[in-house]
Motif scaffolding. Sequence first.
Motif, PDB file in Angstrom:
ATOM      1  N   PRO A 108       0.819  -1.227   0.000  1.00  0.00           N
ATOM      2  CA  PRO A 108       0.000   0.000   0.000  1.00  0.00           C
ATOM      3  C   PRO A 108       0.850   1.273   0.000  1.00  0.00           C
ATOM      4  N   ALA A 109       2.002   1.233   0.652  1.00  0.00           N
ATOM      5  CA  ALA A 109       2.879   2.413   0.696  1.00  0.00           C
ATOM      6  C   ALA A 109       3.442   2.769  -0.679  1.00  0.00           C
ATOM      7  N   ASP A 110       3.487   1.789  -1.601  1.00  0.00           N
ATOM      8  CA  ASP A 110       4.006   2.034  -2.948  1.00  0.00           C
ATOM      9  C   ASP A 110       3.024   2.811  -3.824  1.00  0.00           C
ATOM     10  N   ILE A 111       1.776   2.868  -3.411  1.00  0.00           N
ATOM     11  CA  ILE A 111       0.741   3.488  -4.234  1.00  0.00           C
ATOM     12  C   ILE A 111       0.452   4.892  -3.713  1.00  0.00           C
ATOM     13  N   ASP A 112       0.732   5.873  -4.549  1.00  0.00           N
ATOM     14  CA  ASP A 112       0.477   7.280  -4.211  1.00  0.00           C
ATOM     15  C   ASP A 112      -1.029   7.533  -4.270  1.00  0.00           C
ATOM     16  N   ASP A 113      -1.561   8.171  -3.255  1.00  0.00           N
ATOM     17  CA  ASP A 113      -3.005   8.436  -3.178  1.00  0.00           C
ATOM     18  C   ASP A 113      -3.525   9.229  -4.368  1.00  0.00           C
ATOM     19  N   ASP A 114      -2.697  10.092  -4.934  1.00  0.00           N
ATOM     20  CA  ASP A 114      -3.146  10.971  -6.010  1.00  0.00           C
ATOM     21  C   ASP A 114      -2.587  10.612  -7.382  1.00  0.00           C
ATOM     22  N   ALA A 115      -1.807   9.545  -7.473  1.00  0.00           N
ATOM     23  CA  ALA A 115      -1.242   9.137  -8.765  1.00  0.00           C
ATOM     24  C   ALA A 115      -2.344   8.542  -9.641  1.00  0.00           C
ATOM     25  N   PRO A 116      -2.265   8.756 -10.943  1.00  0.00           N
ATOM     26  CA  PRO A 116      -3.264   8.153 -11.842  1.00  0.00           C
ATOM     27  C   PRO A 116      -3.209   6.629 -11.746  1.00  0.00           C
ATOM     28  N   LEU A 117      -4.384   6.005 -11.808  1.00  0.00           N
ATOM     29  CA  LEU A 117      -4.422   4.544 -11.793  1.00  0.00           C
ATOM     30  C   LEU A 117      -4.144   3.972 -13.177  1.00  0.00           C
ATOM     31  N   PHE A 118      -4.537   4.706 -14.220  1.00  0.00           N
ATOM     32  CA  PHE A 118      -4.370   4.243 -15.597  1.00  0.00           C
ATOM     33  C   PHE A 118      -3.338   5.093 -16.314  1.00  0.00           C
ATOM     34  N   GLY A 119      -2.692   4.498 -17.332  1.00  0.00           N
ATOM     35  CA  GLY A 119      -1.640   5.221 -18.046  1.00  0.00           C
ATOM     36  C   GLY A 119      -0.433   5.364 -17.145  1.00  0.00           C
ATOM     37  N   GLN A 120      -0.060   6.608 -16.825  1.00  0.00           N
ATOM     38  CA  GLN A 120       1.037   6.836 -15.889  1.00  0.00           C
ATOM     39  C   GLN A 120       0.591   6.363 -14.510  1.00  0.00           C
ATOM     40  N   GLY A 121       1.427   6.433 -13.546  1.00  0.00           N
ATOM     41  CA  GLY A 121       1.057   5.984 -12.203  1.00  0.00           C
ATOM     42  C   GLY A 121       1.110   4.471 -12.121  1.00  0.00           C
TER      43      GLY A 121
END
Length: 81
Positions: A19-32
């Motif tokens: 869970p720590a690897d996933i930024d709360d505001d990063a796009p889920l699709f494409g980038q992120g």
Amino acid sequence: MEELKREIISVLNLEEMTPADIDDDAPLFGQGLGLDSIDALELIVLMEKKYGIRLASASEGKDIFKSIRTMAEYVSKNRKK
């Protein structure tokens, strides 16, 4: 958001992520996270099974699945389970 991240990691078999690897505001699709259309279907199923939320349309999904934060906000306002 932490619970949602754990669910996404489990449903999408992202074993190499925490869970720590996933930024709360990063796009889920494409980038992120770089999810694709198959992953989107898995997220829709997750929303229905875990939270009792049915999406009305694909365009609604695009707005909801922008980031973990947008998903978490939608779930908190609309969850039935």
